[in-house]
Design a protein around this motif. Structure first.
Motif, PDB file in Angstrom:
ATOM      1  N   THR A  99      25.724  -2.618  -7.910  1.00 16.39           N
ATOM      2  CA  THR A  99      27.038  -3.127  -7.527  1.00 16.39           C
ATOM      3  C   THR A  99      27.526  -2.483  -6.238  1.00 16.39           C
ATOM      4  OG1 THR A  99      28.156  -1.446  -8.878  1.00 16.39           O
ATOM      5  CG2 THR A  99      27.680  -3.565  -9.925  1.00 16.39           C
ATOM      6  N   ASN A 100      26.628  -1.818  -5.533  1.00 21.16           N
ATOM      7  CA  ASN A 100      27.029  -1.120  -4.309  1.00 21.16           C
ATOM      8  C   ASN A 100      26.188  -1.597  -3.129  1.00 21.16           C
ATOM      9  OD1 ASN A 100      24.846  -0.041  -5.608  1.00 21.16           O
ATOM     10  ND2 ASN A 100      25.468   2.069  -5.393  1.00 21.16           N
ATOM     11  N   GLY A 101      25.940  -0.724  -2.158  1.00 18.26           N
ATOM     12  CA  GLY A 101      25.235  -1.137  -0.967  1.00 18.26           C
ATOM     13  C   GLY A 101      26.183  -1.776   0.039  1.00 18.26           C
ATOM     14  N   PHE A 102      25.656  -2.694   0.843  1.00 18.52           N
ATOM     15  CA  PHE A 102      26.462  -3.473   1.777  1.00 18.52           C
ATOM     16  C   PHE A 102      26.544  -4.903   1.256  1.00 18.52           C
ATOM     17  CE2 PHE A 102      26.288   0.194   4.097  1.00 18.52           C
ATOM     18  CZ  PHE A 102      26.576   0.112   5.458  1.00 18.52           C
ATOM     19  N   GLN A 103      27.702  -5.535   1.425  1.00 19.61           N
ATOM     20  CA  GLN A 103      27.945  -6.843   0.818  1.00 19.61           C
ATOM     21  C   GLN A 103      28.029  -7.953   1.880  1.00 19.61           C
ATOM     22  OE1 GLN A 103      30.070  -4.078  -0.059  1.00 19.61           O
ATOM     23  NE2 GLN A 103      28.594  -3.676  -1.695  1.00 19.61           N
ATOM     24  N   ILE A 104      27.491  -9.122   1.514  1.00 14.97           N
ATOM     25  CA  ILE A 104      27.594 -10.317   2.349  1.00 14.97           C
ATOM     26  C   ILE A 104      27.911 -11.498   1.434  1.00 14.97           C
ATOM     27  CG2 ILE A 104      26.417 -11.897   3.938  1.00 14.97           C
ATOM     28  CD1 ILE A 104      24.599  -9.609   4.763  1.00 14.97           C
ATOM     29  N   GLN A 105      28.808 -12.367   1.884  1.00 22.04           N
ATOM     30  CA  GLN A 105      29.174 -13.533   1.083  1.00 22.04           C
ATOM     31  C   GLN A 105      27.974 -14.459   0.882  1.00 22.04           C
ATOM     32  OE1 GLN A 105      32.440 -15.259   3.315  1.00 22.04           O
ATOM     33  NE2 GLN A 105      33.962 -14.370   1.929  1.00 22.04           N
ATOM     34  N   HIS A 106      27.942 -15.085  -0.297  1.00 26.67           N
ATOM     35  CA  HIS A 106      26.842 -15.993  -0.620  1.00 26.67           C
ATOM     36  C   HIS A 106      26.801 -17.197   0.314  1.00 26.67           C
ATOM     37  CE1 HIS A 106      25.918 -13.723  -4.211  1.00 26.67           C
ATOM     38  NE2 HIS A 106      27.179 -13.795  -4.597  1.00 26.67           N
ATOM     39  N   ARG A 107      27.954 -17.708   0.718  1.00 26.35           N
ATOM     40  CA  ARG A 107      27.967 -18.878   1.602  1.00 26.35           C
ATOM     41  C   ARG A 107      27.332 -18.554   2.951  1.00 26.35           C
ATOM     42  NH1 ARG A 107      33.135 -19.410   5.087  1.00 26.35           N
ATOM     43  NH2 ARG A 107      34.007 -17.305   5.070  1.00 26.35           N
ATOM     44  N   VAL A 108      27.485 -17.322   3.405  1.00 24.65           N
ATOM     45  CA  VAL A 108      26.884 -16.894   4.664  1.00 24.65           C
ATOM     46  C   VAL A 108      25.364 -16.886   4.542  1.00 24.65           C
ATOM     47  CG1 VAL A 108      26.687 -14.967   6.283  1.00 24.65           C
ATOM     48  CG2 VAL A 108      28.911 -15.527   5.263  1.00 24.65           C
ATOM     49  N   LEU A 109      24.882 -16.287   3.465  1.00 23.37           N
ATOM     50  CA  LEU A 109      23.439 -16.190   3.248  1.00 23.37           C
ATOM     51  C   LEU A 109      22.809 -17.569   3.126  1.00 23.37           C
ATOM     52  CD1 LEU A 109      23.540 -13.299   0.630  1.00 23.37           C
ATOM     53  CD2 LEU A 109      22.848 -13.092   3.032  1.00 23.37           C
ATOM     54  N   LYS A 110      23.481 -18.447   2.397  1.00 24.48           N
ATOM     55  CA  LYS A 110      22.930 -19.785   2.176  1.00 24.48           C
ATOM     56  C   LYS A 110      22.796 -20.552   3.480  1.00 24.48           C
ATOM     57  CE  LYS A 110      23.480 -23.909  -0.692  1.00 24.48           C
ATOM     58  NZ  LYS A 110      24.253 -24.523  -1.806  1.00 24.48           N
ATOM     59  N   GLU A 111      23.845 -20.550   4.290  1.00 25.35           N
ATOM     60  CA  GLU A 111      23.795 -21.316   5.540  1.00 25.35           C
ATOM     61  C   GLU A 111      22.721 -20.798   6.488  1.00 25.35           C
ATOM     62  OE1 GLU A 111      26.647 -22.389   9.339  1.00 25.35           O
ATOM     63  OE2 GLU A 111      27.416 -22.639   7.303  1.00 25.35           O
ATOM     64  N   LEU A 112      22.505 -19.468   6.468  1.00 26.06           N
ATOM     65  CA  LEU A 112      21.533 -18.876   7.389  1.00 26.06           C
ATOM     66  C   LEU A 112      20.126 -18.818   6.800  1.00 26.06           C
ATOM     67  CD1 LEU A 112      23.632 -15.973   8.970  1.00 26.06           C
ATOM     68  CD2 LEU A 112      23.390 -18.346   9.715  1.00 26.06           C
ATOM     69  N   GLY A 113      19.930 -19.463   5.635  1.00 20.38           N
ATOM     70  CA  GLY A 113      18.588 -19.539   5.051  1.00 20.38           C
ATOM     71  C   GLY A 113      18.138 -18.271   4.372  1.00 20.38           C
ATOM     72  N   TYR A 114      19.072 -17.484   3.873  1.00 22.27           N
ATOM     73  CA  TYR A 114      18.799 -16.240   3.148  1.00 22.27           C
ATOM     74  C   TYR A 114      17.909 -15.296   3.959  1.00 22.27           C
ATOM     75  CZ  TYR A 114      20.886 -18.884  -0.618  1.00 22.27           C
ATOM     76  OH  TYR A 114      21.768 -19.626  -1.371  1.00 22.27           O
ATOM     77  N   PRO A 115      18.457 -14.809   5.066  1.00 27.22           N
ATOM     78  CA  PRO A 115      17.672 -13.922   5.936  1.00 27.22           C
ATOM     79  C   PRO A 115      17.434 -12.558   5.312  1.00 27.22           C
ATOM     80  CG  PRO A 115      19.961 -13.977   6.638  1.00 27.22           C
ATOM     81  CD  PRO A 115      19.833 -15.009   5.550  1.00 27.22           C
ATOM     82  N   GLU A 116      16.448 -11.845   5.821  1.00 25.53           N
ATOM     83  CA  GLU A 116      16.197 -10.476   5.368  1.00 25.53           C
ATOM     84  C   GLU A 116      17.368  -9.587   5.780  1.00 25.53           C
ATOM     85  OE1 GLU A 116      12.905  -6.855   5.725  1.00 25.53           O
ATOM     86  OE2 GLU A 116      12.819  -8.566   7.094  1.00 25.53           O
TER      87      GLU A 116
END
Length: 569
Positions: free
Chosen positions: A174-191
């Motif tokens: 539940t930690n680390g660095f966070q990114i919204q799911h909509r961002v990841l989806k639009e960018l093709g789930y980048p590394e």
């Protein structure tokens, strides 16, 4: 080797051993001493009210009129007249006032302020009370009883660790660095592995979407309000450079030598990156002036693409997004570090160690109080606190506890009201407990955090992101627990330190410098960063940091001796 302790701490062992047998401070009268010697009313279920203070905010507290609270009172006769700290104060000001005035609640969850109460002789040594009246606490703690002792020199038990679970297994991150799911989806789930990866994602998406629902998109924000600056800003300097997240210090795992973690040469590069993000317009310009509620309001609006936090810190805002049906605006978790040579230590175990609950000298009936905490530590008490009431929050199907679909929907998508009405999550700090992955006598998990239940509570957006990264839970993206040894020094945020003398004076000076200079370095021009950061380190040393670090090193070594039994030179 002996730990260096403050003058008052050196006398605390004597005080602690006398408290139970000889009575308490003036506001307790003789009641506490009598009760601790076994002189109680004899009725363990007669109605009684204990005053309580919790150093964390509890906005959903319902005065025990929730389902679980009513059941606890029915089973034990106990009601809590509770007060909680507000905002992000951590109880510091309130507990300082208590120690100065001698006016205490009967039960207290003091977090990092316990030392002030010990020095004021305000809390009872619970050793004899636990031995005589708390079989469930002893059972749960098992071989970890030494980890309840205050220090190597003062082995009284002043608090029962309740914010960590015994034998806990990590099933999720539940930690680390966070990114919204909509961002990841639009960018093709980048590394997303390094700071550069993280920056690239936020920058690319923000360029495509400068506004979100009619408001300016915020690529990244942090919370610098009060002590939370540690969570979202300063601690990350250590975490992203391979540190083990030991508060203000870095501990050499071989020698136990400590230093303020800001002095790690590589850590300067993390703060340089934050400076770069600010100057690129990717870090919220209001990061260091906004208040906690403003920070959460921005997250709840859905326009913050990335965070550098841990879920509990921004949970209220994320719950608001879920309640609004905006799951795609909630966050994925990544083990981001400065470069791939470093590992995120989030899964490293600290063993059984953490903040806990204490009984003060103001308590009218310590025996009744310890029995109350012991009942909450029983199997029945733990299941109630974690699952709720059978037939209301869960059913038993073929011997297995199951959360019905409608209840699960409330828990996930209307979390604040669910907590307020049921009480699930409100009583976790009131007793010791087993951690995730431990099963009870019915072959059910004590907690609701186990693989099948975690998956059931994921939103479709989370499941889609996890599938894209070929992961089952967020933990799968992080270095595994077995890649690290258990920390021999436990959770250093819970280690007693001198509460007066040179240590506290120097510590406060260094904290003031950190809280001033780190934001200054981040908000500076790129050309000025090195000068400001180098002056910052020099200023820490001038304030006495090196003397404080030597003292802290001795405390760490003594704690390793206490926890492991080995002699540390």
């Amino acid at each position: 080797m002996k730990a260096i302790l403050s003058r008052k701490l050196g006398t605390a062992l004597l005080a602690g051993t006398l408290l139970i047998s000889a009575g308490c401070s003036s506001n307790a009268g003789n009641n506490a001493g009598n009760a601790a010697n076994g002189n109680t009313s004899g009725n363990d279920t007669a109605p009684v009210t204990f005053t309580f203070f919790g150093a964390d905010a509890s906005p959903n507290w319902n005065k025990m009129q929730d389902d679980i609270g009513k059941e606890i009172t029915a089973k034990t006769g106990v009601t809590l007249n509770a007060e909680f700290d507000v905002g992000s104060g951590g109880g510091q000001d309130k507990i300082s006032m208590m120690a100065a005035s001698g006016d205490y609640p009967e039960l207290i969850y003091a977090k990092g302020e316990l030392g002030k109460l010990v020095d004021a002789e305000a809390v009872l040594d619970l050793t004899d009370l636990i031995d005589k009246y708390a079989p469930n606490i002893k059972k749960v703690m098992g071989d970890n009883m030494n980890r309840m002792k205050y220090s190597n020199d003062n082995q009284a038990i002043y608090s029962i660790p309740t914010n960590v679970g015994v034998d806990n297994q990590n099933f999720d991150a539940t930690n680390g660095f966070q990114i919204q799911h909509r961002v990841l989806k639009e960018l093709g789930y980048p590394e997303v592995r390094t700071l550069q990866d993280y920056e690239n994602v936020l920058k690319e998406y923000a360029a495509k979407h400068p506004t979100t629902d009619g408001q300016p998109t915020i690529p990244m924000t942090v919370n610098a309000d009060g002590w939370k600056v540690m969570i979202t800003v300063t601690n990350q300097g250590d975490v992203t450079t391979g540190g083990t997240n030991d508060g203000e210090y870095y501990v050499n795992p071989e020698t136990y030598e400590t230093m303020l973690h800001y002095k790690k040469p590589e850590e300067k590069e993390y703060f340089r990156w934050l400076n770069h993000m600010y100057n690129e317009g990717l870090l919220d310009k209001d990061s260091f002036v906004q208040k906690d509620d403003q920070y959460k309001a921005k997250i709840a609006s859905g326009r913050v693409l990335g965070l550098t936090s841990v879920e509990w810190e921004y949970q209220d805002a994320e719950n608001a997004l879920k309640a609004a049906g905006k799951d795609e605006y909630t966050y994925a978790h990544f083990p981001v570090t400065l470069s791939e040579e470093y590992k995120d230590h989030a899964m490293q175990s600290v063993g059984v160690d953490g903040y806990g609950i204490s009984i003060t000298t103001a308590c009218k009936d310590p025996v009744r109080a310890i029995k109350f905490l012991d009942w909450l530590s029983s199997e029945e008490g733990q299941v109630l606190r974690n699952w709720g009431i059978e037939g209301k929050q869960y059913n038993v199907d073929n011997g297995q506890r199951v959360i019905p679909a409608d209840i699960l929907d409330q828990k996930v998508n209307d979390a604040a009201n669910f907590t307020k009405n049921t009480g699930i999550g409100l009583y976790s700090i009131l007793g010791v407990r087993y951690g995730d992955g431990v099963k009870d006598s019915t072959d059910n998990y004590y907690t609701t955090n186990f693989p099948e239940q975690i998956l059931a509570e994921y939103s479709d957006a989370e499941k889609e992101s996890l599938a894209a990264y070929k992961a089952t839970t967020w933990k799968d993206l992080f270095p595994a627990e077995d890649e690290f040894p258990v920390k021999e020094w436990g959770a250093l945020y819970n280690m007693p330190v001198p509460t007066d003398g040179d240590y506290q004076v120097i510590y406060q000076k260094t904290q003031d410098i950190v809280h001033k200079r780190i934001p200054e370095a981040i908000l500076a021009s790129t050309a000025d960063f090195d000068t400001i950061y180098d002056d910052f380190i020099a200023e820490l040393n001038k304030a006495g940091a090196e003397k404080m670090e030597k003292e802290y090193t001795e405390l760490v070594k003594a704690r390793v001796e206490l926890f492991t039994g080995k002699d540390v030179e």
